[in-house]
Motif scaffolding. Structure first.
Motif, short mmCIF file in Angstrom:
data_model
loop_
_atom_site.label_atom_id
_atom_site.label_comp_id
_atom_site.label_asym_id
_atom_site.label_seq_id
_atom_site.Cartn_x
_atom_site.Cartn_y
_atom_site.Cartn_z
N THR A 71 -4.52 -11.30 -61.15
CA THR A 71 -4.31 -12.65 -60.97
C THR A 71 -3.54 -13.09 -62.28
O THR A 71 -2.30 -13.72 -62.32
N MET A 72 -4.16 -12.24 -63.37
CA MET A 72 -3.03 -12.62 -64.86
C MET A 72 -1.61 -12.11 -64.47
O MET A 72 -0.86 -12.49 -65.04
N ARG A 73 -1.40 -10.99 -64.09
CA ARG A 73 -0.16 -10.31 -63.87
C ARG A 73 0.68 -11.12 -63.19
O ARG A 73 1.62 -11.52 -63.46
N GLY A 74 0.14 -11.58 -61.89
CA GLY A 74 0.87 -12.43 -60.90
C GLY A 74 1.28 -13.70 -61.60
O GLY A 74 2.45 -14.10 -61.45
N GLY A 75 0.36 -14.26 -62.46
CA GLY A 75 0.87 -15.45 -63.31
C GLY A 75 1.62 -15.24 -64.46
O GLY A 75 1.86 -16.16 -65.17
N LYS A 76 2.13 -14.01 -64.53
CA LYS A 76 2.81 -13.66 -65.90
C LYS A 76 1.95 -14.25 -67.13
O LYS A 76 2.61 -14.57 -67.80
N PHE A 77 0.79 -13.91 -67.10
CA PHE A 77 0.14 -14.36 -68.30
C PHE A 77 -0.16 -15.56 -68.73
O PHE A 77 -0.69 -15.96 -69.88
N LEU A 78 0.33 -16.55 -68.06
CA LEU A 78 0.35 -17.87 -68.38
C LEU A 78 -0.89 -18.61 -67.82
O LEU A 78 -1.26 -19.54 -68.13
N ASN A 79 -1.57 -17.82 -66.99
CA ASN A 79 -2.90 -18.51 -66.53
C ASN A 79 -3.78 -19.01 -67.55
O ASN A 79 -4.07 -18.29 -68.70
N ASN A 80 -4.76 -20.01 -67.46
CA ASN A 80 -5.85 -20.30 -68.16
C ASN A 80 -6.76 -19.13 -67.80
O ASN A 80 -7.33 -19.10 -66.85
N TRP A 81 -7.07 -18.24 -68.79
CA TRP A 81 -7.84 -17.10 -68.47
C TRP A 81 -9.13 -17.27 -68.19
O TRP A 81 -9.70 -16.32 -67.52
N ARG A 82 -9.77 -18.34 -68.74
CA ARG A 82 -11.17 -18.59 -68.39
C ARG A 82 -11.12 -19.08 -66.91
O ARG A 82 -12.23 -18.44 -66.20
N MET A 83 -10.19 -19.66 -66.32
CA MET A 83 -10.30 -19.94 -64.89
C MET A 83 -10.11 -18.95 -64.00
O MET A 83 -10.86 -18.58 -63.19
N ALA A 84 -9.37 -17.92 -64.46
CA ALA A 84 -8.91 -16.69 -63.82
C ALA A 84 -10.23 -15.70 -63.59
O ALA A 84 -10.65 -15.09 -62.84
N GLU A 85 -10.92 -15.67 -65.04
CA GLU A 85 -12.40 -14.92 -65.02
C GLU A 85 -13.15 -15.61 -63.85
O GLU A 85 -13.86 -14.73 -63.25
N LEU A 86 -13.49 -16.86 -64.05
CA LEU A 86 -14.59 -17.39 -63.29
C LEU A 86 -14.19 -17.40 -61.87
O LEU A 86 -15.07 -16.92 -61.18
N HIS A 87 -12.99 -17.30 -61.64
CA HIS A 87 -12.48 -17.28 -60.00
C HIS A 87 -12.90 -15.83 -59.54
O HIS A 87 -13.36 -15.69 -58.69
N ALA A 88 -12.34 -14.73 -60.42
CA ALA A 88 -12.67 -13.32 -60.01
C ALA A 88 -14.06 -13.22 -59.87
O ALA A 88 -14.66 -12.51 -58.88
N LYS A 89 -14.91 -13.48 -60.56
CA LYS A 89 -16.21 -13.32 -60.78
C LYS A 89 -17.22 -14.02 -59.69
O LYS A 89 -18.03 -13.55 -59.04
N GLU A 90 -16.48 -15.12 -59.23
CA GLU A 90 -17.39 -16.06 -58.43
C GLU A 90 -16.97 -16.31 -56.99
O GLU A 90 -17.83 -16.50 -56.03
N ALA A 91 -15.71 -15.54 -56.81
CA ALA A 91 -15.27 -15.81 -55.40
C ALA A 91 -16.06 -14.96 -54.28
O ALA A 91 -16.28 -15.64 -53.22
N PRO A 92 -16.46 -14.04 -54.64
CA PRO A 92 -17.39 -13.23 -53.54
C PRO A 92 -18.73 -13.79 -53.16
O PRO A 92 -18.72 -13.93 -52.11
N ASP A 93 -19.18 -14.65 -54.11
CA ASP A 93 -20.43 -15.47 -53.83
C ASP A 93 -20.00 -16.59 -53.01
O ASP A 93 -20.85 -17.04 -52.08
N ARG A 94 -19.06 -17.07 -53.44
CA ARG A 94 -18.54 -18.19 -52.68
C ARG A 94 -18.03 -17.80 -50.82
O ARG A 94 -18.48 -18.67 -50.06
N TRP A 570 8.44 -18.33 -75.28
CA TRP A 570 7.72 -19.16 -74.26
C TRP A 570 6.35 -18.85 -73.73
O TRP A 570 5.70 -19.27 -73.29
N ARG A 571 6.06 -17.37 -74.07
CA ARG A 571 4.99 -16.78 -73.79
C ARG A 571 3.56 -17.50 -73.80
O ARG A 571 2.76 -17.41 -72.94
N ARG A 572 3.45 -18.31 -74.97
CA ARG A 572 2.18 -18.95 -75.13
C ARG A 572 2.23 -20.32 -74.95
O ARG A 572 1.38 -21.03 -75.49
N LYS A 573 3.15 -20.68 -74.61
CA LYS A 573 3.50 -22.30 -74.49
C LYS A 573 3.22 -22.99 -73.10
O LYS A 573 3.89 -22.44 -72.35
#
Ligand code: FAD
Length: 626
Positions: A71-94, A570-573
């Protein structure tokens, strides 16, 4: 005026809205679900490919960490990493939860939920129901709403005591009291009568903005309403320059141009060819992905049956890469007769298998283009599909910066960074829909006083204005002009001059939109509805164009012809948009993205990380490992 009192009002009845409403009701909140279209006709219903969740059913090497990295690679590391973490962890349960509520996903031979390949996902990961996954998701969530209503009837003698649906009802303003949300103002599409919702918490789940573009996979109601409602209520939007142009929309006949051709066609073996018959994607693998993709057709083909020993074919690169490659082939004169390229599954799978795996695609092409995809290739080209940008929210609760305002699903920003991986939206809706419903409930529990509804007169005056003008601009003409402008000047490849021209047009259209007139009365009057939607489309387009002009680099769903590479500057903006309550002018400011947590950044290999991040971040990485 019709008036209702609730604890939580959810605007939108797609996957995110329904999941949020279910959560709020389960937490004992009196909940309203408002939707502009018919109940059941949200965009989610159109989702074909599936929901990404690292269940590891088809390849047991899959887990949340691999999904997070993809997910982070796809978003070229501009993702909100906390959201990407929660998403990856919780998607199977959902996804499991959906099955517990009655969904039935396709199965593997040993009876587990089957998972299919999709662009950018290292392992087969999309839980699916043929190519009609969104339909099953919406059916199941609606069934859950009905089950909760039946429980309420048993206890209170009223099905709608705790959860009620207001369908074909459009919200035009959020109401506030002393800076906090106090409700929403809406009209019934059929009668034009106004309706006020008195509620201390509102969850926006209104989906995307595709109708600002001519060629789009989005349907009529995706006019950026939630984005604009948030902006006008004082919340911020982020990542608005990042728009996903899905590589494969239909290009022919003109009446259906833009309608989606699911990525599952490629996930299940379909290949892209130009007019010379070449599988051109092999020429478009960017450096950052070189070691992960096959270098020959033979290796790419072997991957479908032996993923452990081969690399995936480049047709399964993330969508932004494939869309740009198709665009380049067409521009170079190697396109198909109708201005796309060829997508062929007919020579790759037996006809019966195509019909079994891709029933909707088979039907869609037969009905709309008279093409039998079991016998001949499809013609496809990029179509405006998804906006990565949206309301800036707290990852854990979905809370926006305005007290009482929450957002989830496509209307929220951050989760997908600069580019969303296919399948990551359906899982996003479930994970963050639930979190926003919970966040809104907790917010209501914490209130010491119920905010008062104010601003109804102003909202009503704004809504009736197009009907009261004797003569003025035609909203349909303004809409066409906006769509053409965005498509041609702020589309898949952008240039400073052209984006600047688009902004001038948008500015003039905003002026003209103040003078739109709709003939006829309030009873089912689509011209009036469009005049109201125009405010939202123009505001959102202004955000997209302003942010696109400022970001001088190419990353994910934002490609600048004049700045072709990703830039460390622009990496962190993040670019953050805000506007005053009258929407007169969008302001865009830069904001630094927070550093990734040590345990997450060290999930990546240093060599790979160095392709994406700044020297400062690499130093943080080294410190974390030391
Ligand atoms: P939506 O499902 O878009 O629902 C929005 C709701 O808000 C609707 O009920 C609408 O009526 C309501 N609304 C909007 N404005 C107002 C207003 N002013 N007042 C009241 N109500 C309002 N993603 C995947 O992960 N996997 C896939 O396979 C996939 N396939 C797709 C196929 C197609 C053809 C398309 C177009 C998208 C696909 N996507 C897929 C993306 C995904 O479907 C969407 O991003 C997702 O469904 C959005 O869900 P949502 O709940 O945010 O909003």
């Amino acid at each position: 005026m019709e008036r209702h009192e609730y604890d939580v009002v959810v605007i939108g009845a797609g996957g995110a809205g329904l999941r949020a409403a279910i959560e709020a009701r389960q937490q004992g909140k009196r909940t309203a679900i408002i939707c502009k279209s018919l109940f059941g006709k949200a965009h989610t219903v159109m989702a074909e490919g599936g929901a990404a969740a690292a269940m590891g059913n088809v390849n047991s090497d899959d887990n949340w960490m691999v999904h997070f990295r993809d997910t982070m690679r796809g978003g070229k590391f501009l993702n909100n990493w906390r959201m990407a973490e929660l998403h990856a962890k919780e998607a199977p349960d959902r996804v499991w939860e959906l099955e517990a509520w009655g969904a039935l996903f396709d199965r593997t031979k040993d009876g587990k939920i089957s998972q299919r390949n999709f662009g950018g996902h290292e392992y087969p990961r999309l839980a699916h129901v043929g190519d009609r996954t969104g339909l099953e998701m919406i059916r199941t969530l609606q069934q859950r709403v009905v089950a909760l209503q039946q429980e309420d009837f048993a206890v209170h003698g009223d099905y709608e005591a705790y959860i009620k649906v207001f369908a074909e009802c459009t919200v035009t303003r959020l109401l506030k009291d002393d800076g906090a949300i106090s409700g929403a103002f809406a009209y019934w599409r059929e009668t034009g009568k106004f309706i006020v919702f008195d509620a201390p918490a509102v969850v926006l789940a209104t989906g995307g903005i595709g109708k600002s573009y001519v060629v789009t996979s989005n349907s009529w109601e995706y006019t950026g309403d939630g984005h604009a409602l948030a902006l006008l209520a004082g919340a911020q939007l982020i990542n608005m320059e990042f728009i996903q142009f899905h590589p494969t929309g239909m290009v022919w006949p003109p009446s259906v141009r833009g309608i989606l051709v699911t990525e599952s066609v490629r996930g299940d073996g379909g290949v892209l060819r130009n007019s010379l018959g070449e599988r051109f994607m092999f020429n478009y693998v960017p450096d950052v992905f070189k070691d992960k993709y096959a270098t020959s057709e033979e290796e790419g083909d072997r991957w479908y049956t032996d993923q452990a020993n081969n690399r995936r074919p480049p047709e399964l690169l993330p969508r932004d890469e494939v869309a740009r490659a198709i665009n380049a082939e067409v521009k170079a004169g190697r396109g198909s007769p109708q201005g796309g390229v060829f997508l062929d599954v007919s020579s790759r799978l037996p006809a019966a298998e195509i019909i079994k795996r891709l029933p909707s695609m088979h039907h869609q092409f037969k009905e709309l283009a008279d093409v039998d995809i079991t016998k001949e290739p499809m013609q496809v080209g990029p179509t405006c599909h998804y906006i990565m940008g949206g309301v800036e929210v707290d990852a854990d609760t979905g809370a926006a910066s305005v007290p009482g305002l929450f957002a989830a699903g496509e209307v929220s920003g951050g989760m997908h960074g600069s580019n969303r991986l296919g399948g990551n939206s359906l899982s996003d809706l479930l994970v963050f829909g639930r979190r926003a419903g919970a966040g809104a409930s907790q917010y209501v529990d914490g209130l010491t006083r119920r905010p008062a509804v104010t601003g109804v007169e102003e909202a009503m005056a704004e809504a009736v204005a197009p009907l009261e003008r004797g003569g003025g601009e035609n909203p349909y003409e303004l809409h066409h002009e906006l769509q053409r402008t965005m498509n041609e000047l702020v589309g898949i490849i952008r240039k400073a001059g052209e984006v600047g021209d688009a902004l001038d047009v948008v500015e003039k259209l905003k002026e003209r939109a103040h003078n739109t007139a709709s003939t006829g009365g309030k009873i089912y009057n689509p011209g009036w509805h469009l005049a109201l939607d125009l405010r939202n489309m123009l505001l959102v387009s202004e955000c997209v164009a302003k942010a696109a002009l400022i970001r001088e680099e190419s990353r994910g769903g934002h490609t600048r012809d004049d700045y072709p590479g990703m830039s460390p500057d622009w990496r962190r903006k993040l670019l953050v948009c805000s506007a005053p309550p009258d929407g007169s002018e969008v302001t865009v400011v830069e904001k630094e993205q927070p550093s990734m947590r040590d345990d997450l950044i060290t999930l990546f290999d240093r060599g790979e990380l160095s392709k994406y991040v700044t020297e400062d971040e690499l130093a943080e990485y080294d410190a974390a490992l030391a």
